[in-house]
Design a protein around this motif. Structure first.
Motif, PDB file in Angstrom:
ATOM      1  N   VAL A 289      55.439  20.646  89.317  1.00 29.01           N
ATOM      2  CA  VAL A 289      56.799  21.172  89.258  1.00 29.01           C
ATOM      3  C   VAL A 289      57.820  20.043  89.185  1.00 29.01           C
ATOM      4  O   VAL A 289      57.791  19.093  89.957  1.00 29.01           O
ATOM      5  N   GLY A 290      58.727  20.194  88.238  1.00 34.81           N
ATOM      6  CA  GLY A 290      59.772  19.203  88.049  1.00 34.81           C
ATOM      7  C   GLY A 290      59.352  18.064  87.142  1.00 34.81           C
ATOM      8  O   GLY A 290      60.203  17.358  86.599  1.00 34.81           O
ATOM      9  N   MET A 291      58.027  17.906  86.968  1.00 32.85           N
ATOM     10  CA  MET A 291      57.532  16.836  86.099  1.00 32.85           C
ATOM     11  C   MET A 291      56.407  17.359  85.206  1.00 32.85           C
ATOM     12  O   MET A 291      55.548  16.605  84.749  1.00 32.85           O
ATOM     13  N   GLY A 292      56.414  18.659  84.961  1.00 31.54           N
ATOM     14  CA  GLY A 292      55.368  19.276  84.156  1.00 31.54           C
ATOM     15  C   GLY A 292      55.413  18.822  82.707  1.00 31.54           C
ATOM     16  O   GLY A 292      56.477  18.565  82.151  1.00 31.54           O
ATOM     17  N   ASN A 293      54.215  18.722  82.103  1.00 34.67           N
ATOM     18  CA  ASN A 293      54.126  18.220  80.736  1.00 34.67           C
ATOM     19  C   ASN A 293      53.613  19.238  79.727  1.00 34.67           C
ATOM     20  O   ASN A 293      53.602  18.966  78.530  1.00 34.67           O
ATOM     21  N   ILE A 294      53.175  20.395  80.184  1.00 31.68           N
ATOM     22  CA  ILE A 294      52.543  21.344  79.271  1.00 31.68           C
ATOM     23  C   ILE A 294      53.500  21.756  78.148  1.00 31.68           C
ATOM     24  O   ILE A 294      53.119  21.777  76.970  1.00 31.68           O
ATOM     25  N   ASP A 295      54.731  22.076  78.478  1.00 31.66           N
ATOM     26  CA  ASP A 295      55.717  22.430  77.456  1.00 31.66           C
ATOM     27  C   ASP A 295      55.868  21.326  76.412  1.00 31.66           C
ATOM     28  O   ASP A 295      55.922  21.579  75.206  1.00 31.66           O
TER      29      ASP A 295
ATOM     30  N   ARG B 184      47.559  31.382  77.066  1.00 25.85           N
ATOM     31  CA  ARG B 184      48.787  31.706  77.770  1.00 25.85           C
ATOM     32  C   ARG B 184      49.052  30.606  78.793  1.00 25.85           C
ATOM     33  O   ARG B 184      48.120  29.978  79.301  1.00 25.85           O
ATOM     34  N   TYR B 185      50.317  30.387  79.092  1.00 24.96           N
ATOM     35  CA  TYR B 185      50.651  29.374  80.083  1.00 24.96           C
ATOM     36  C   TYR B 185      51.922  29.752  80.827  1.00 24.96           C
ATOM     37  O   TYR B 185      52.744  30.536  80.346  1.00 24.96           O
ATOM     38  N   ILE B 186      52.044  29.200  82.033  1.00 22.33           N
ATOM     39  CA  ILE B 186      53.249  29.359  82.840  1.00 22.33           C
ATOM     40  C   ILE B 186      53.791  27.976  83.128  1.00 22.33           C
ATOM     41  O   ILE B 186      53.108  27.133  83.707  1.00 22.33           O
ATOM     42  N   SER B 187      55.008  27.734  82.711  1.00 24.51           N
ATOM     43  CA  SER B 187      55.640  26.434  82.906  1.00 24.51           C
ATOM     44  C   SER B 187      55.950  26.208  84.384  1.00 24.51           C
ATOM     45  O   SER B 187      56.148  27.153  85.146  1.00 24.51           O
ATOM     46  N   GLY B 188      56.006  24.933  84.765  1.00 24.17           N
ATOM     47  CA  GLY B 188      56.226  24.598  86.166  1.00 24.17           C
ATOM     48  C   GLY B 188      57.636  24.810  86.667  1.00 24.17           C
ATOM     49  O   GLY B 188      57.843  25.327  87.754  1.00 24.17           O
ATOM     50  N   GLY B 189      58.635  24.402  85.908  1.00 26.64           N
ATOM     51  CA  GLY B 189      60.007  24.528  86.388  1.00 26.64           C
ATOM     52  C   GLY B 189      60.267  23.596  87.562  1.00 26.64           C
ATOM     53  O   GLY B 189      59.686  22.522  87.665  1.00 26.64           O
ATOM     54  N   THR B 190      61.120  24.009  88.475  1.00 23.10           N
ATOM     55  CA  THR B 190      61.471  23.185  89.632  1.00 23.10           C
ATOM     56  C   THR B 190      61.474  24.035  90.894  1.00 23.10           C
ATOM     57  O   THR B 190      61.615  25.247  90.840  1.00 23.10           O
ATOM     58  N   GLY B 191      61.312  23.370  92.035  1.00 21.05           N
ATOM     59  CA  GLY B 191      61.522  24.024  93.332  1.00 21.05           C
ATOM     60  C   GLY B 191      60.368  24.813  93.872  1.00 21.05           C
ATOM     61  O   GLY B 191      60.566  25.807  94.564  1.00 21.05           O
ATOM     62  N   LEU B 192      59.124  24.382  93.606  1.00 18.69           N
ATOM     63  CA  LEU B 192      57.980  25.125  94.134  1.00 18.69           C
ATOM     64  C   LEU B 192      57.949  25.139  95.654  1.00 18.69           C
ATOM     65  O   LEU B 192      57.386  26.034  96.259  1.00 18.69           O
TER      66      LEU B 192
ATOM     67  N   VAL C 191      41.281  30.372  84.584  1.00 19.16           N
ATOM     68  CA  VAL C 191      42.646  29.930  84.865  1.00 19.16           C
ATOM     69  C   VAL C 191      42.602  28.459  85.241  1.00 19.16           C
ATOM     70  O   VAL C 191      41.862  28.062  86.152  1.00 19.16           O
ATOM     71  N   VAL C 192      43.380  27.644  84.515  1.00 24.57           N
ATOM     72  CA  VAL C 192      43.437  26.206  84.748  1.00 24.57           C
ATOM     73  C   VAL C 192      44.745  25.881  85.454  1.00 24.57           C
ATOM     74  O   VAL C 192      45.828  26.168  84.938  1.00 24.57           O
ATOM     75  N   PHE C 193      44.651  25.282  86.639  1.00 23.86           N
ATOM     76  CA  PHE C 193      45.829  24.829  87.366  1.00 23.86           C
ATOM     77  C   PHE C 193      46.010  23.341  87.116  1.00 23.86           C
ATOM     78  O   PHE C 193      45.184  22.529  87.531  1.00 23.86           O
ATOM     79  N   ASP C 194      47.076  22.978  86.407  1.00 27.60           N
ATOM     80  CA  ASP C 194      47.396  21.576  86.168  1.00 27.60           C
ATOM     81  C   ASP C 194      48.226  21.087  87.347  1.00 27.60           C
ATOM     82  O   ASP C 194      49.414  21.373  87.458  1.00 27.60           O
ATOM     83  N   MET C 195      47.567  20.359  88.261  1.00 29.11           N
ATOM     84  CA  MET C 195      48.204  19.959  89.505  1.00 29.11           C
ATOM     85  C   MET C 195      49.037  18.696  89.314  1.00 29.11           C
ATOM     86  O   MET C 195      48.812  17.914  88.392  1.00 29.11           O
ATOM     87  N   GLY C 196      50.003  18.489  90.198  1.00 31.87           N
ATOM     88  CA  GLY C 196      50.774  17.260  90.186  1.00 31.87           C
ATOM     89  C   GLY C 196      49.916  16.095  90.653  1.00 31.87           C
ATOM     90  O   GLY C 196      48.988  16.263  91.449  1.00 31.87           O
TER      91      GLY C 196
ATOM     92  N   ASP D 268      52.171  20.837  99.241  1.00 38.91           N
ATOM     93  CA  ASP D 268      52.479  22.144  98.683  1.00 38.91           C
ATOM     94  C   ASP D 268      51.406  22.606  97.700  1.00 38.91           C
ATOM     95  O   ASP D 268      51.156  23.794  97.550  1.00 38.91           O
ATOM     96  N   GLN D 269      50.774  21.663  97.004  1.00 41.57           N
ATOM     97  CA  GLN D 269      49.794  22.001  95.977  1.00 41.57           C
ATOM     98  C   GLN D 269      48.373  22.060  96.508  1.00 41.57           C
ATOM     99  O   GLN D 269      47.505  22.680  95.895  1.00 41.57           O
ATOM    100  N   LEU D 270      48.142  21.425  97.638  1.00 45.15           N
ATOM    101  CA  LEU D 270      46.793  21.308  98.174  1.00 45.15           C
ATOM    102  C   LEU D 270      46.062  22.646  98.319  1.00 45.15           C
ATOM    103  O   LEU D 270      44.887  22.742  97.941  1.00 45.15           O
TER     104      LEU D 270
END
Length: 284
Positions: free
Chosen positions: A55-61, A94-102, A130-135, A141-143
């Motif tokens: 989140v905030g630094m996502g690269n998929i888009d 299909r994908y869901i963008s990270g955005g900010t503020g997770l 489902v693939v989770f692209d982690m920070g 928060d992601q753990l």
């Protein structure tokens, strides 16, 4: 915490296999591998969803070259149905963008938390994987997402500093979870020997100090086509489908499909496990 999430919904057994892609540091090609592996799996007839949790630094888009209308944060903050937040990428993934503020996720009230779990459960039943692209580095928060996944793919390179960063990420995971299935992909290899050597260095260290077994998922070759594809904002699997680079990713996809999902902790689903982390307060 227990009282706060006492109203969380009963969850269903999810159909999808879940894969968390992690790295010890940024810049090792984690998001590129997440995206192109998803595309390879789609080519093999699988329905795939990529959820960008960096989140905030996502690269998929950026790697796809498309701007998503909605993000994970819209689901969390505005109770947007998760299907509405889905974007369509190449090859029908299909994908869901990270955005900010997770981090606001862990401040949700009981109703919003129940909504999120229900929505995520529905999505997991709509896909094969489902693939989770982690920070990079796995924040607290992601753990829980990584620890709840069926498999964890650790991305490293042959560089000694990258291997040690990967070790740190694995240590972080093993100290917070049990019965983890960890696979290692070695990116930017000069040759097969380069990848095997890097894996053995990491595996021997992990076995000696953490008593954790690692599986070798294979090498991804060093190739200037990667940087060209990033500049063109087109995944290399699409831009150069017959390259050695793409062939290596197809082999990775095969290994993910061939591996049998081993349900642990009483055969609980991804959503069951994720929910329990928040009930216990482990996510804060």
């Amino acid at each position: 915490m227990e009282e706060r999430f006492a109203g969380a919904p009963a969850v269903y057994r999810n159909k999808a296999k879940t894969l968390a892609v992690v790295s010890g540091k940024g810049g090792v090609g984690k998001s590129n591998i997440s995206l192109n592996t998803a595309l390879a799996l789609s080519d093999k007839g699988k329905k795939v969803l990529v959820i960008d949790l960096d989140v905030g630094m996502g690269n998929i888009d950026i790697l796809i070259g498309r701007q998503a209308l909605y993000t994970v944060v819209d689901v969390l903050n505005h109770k947007m149905p998760i299907h509405r937040a889905l974007s369509t990428g190449p090859k029908g993934i299909r994908y869901i963008s990270g955005g900010t503020g997770l981090n606001t996720m862990f401040e949700l009230n009981r109703d919003k938390w129940a909504f999120f779990l229900k929505e995520l459960s529905t999505v997991l039943n709509d896909f094969d994987l489902v693939v989770f692209d982690m920070g990079a580095g796995l924040s607290k928060d992601q753990l829980p997402f990584a620890l709840s996944a069926d498999e964890i793919l650790v991305v490293t390179t042959p560089e000694p500093t990258s291997i040690m960063d990967a070790y740190s990420a694995i240590k972080h995971l093993t100290l917070n979870g049990r019965e983890l299935r960890l696979k290692v992909i070695v990116n930017r290899c000069i040759n097969q020997k380069d990848g095997i050597s890097a894996f053995l260095r990491l595996s021997n260290t992990v076995n000696a100090f953490l008593q954790q077994k690692l599986e070798y998922a294979g090498p991804i070759p060093e190739d200037p086509l990667v940087s060209k594809a990033v500049v063109e904002q087109q995944p290399f699997l699409i831009r150069h489908p017959r390259s050695k680079l793409s062939s290596a990713v197809y082999l990775l996809a095969d290994s993910l499909l061939e591996s049998r999902t081993v349900k642990t902790e009483g055969n609980r689903s991804f959503i069951d496990k994720l929910s329990s982390f928040f009930r216990r307060g482990n996510a804060t």
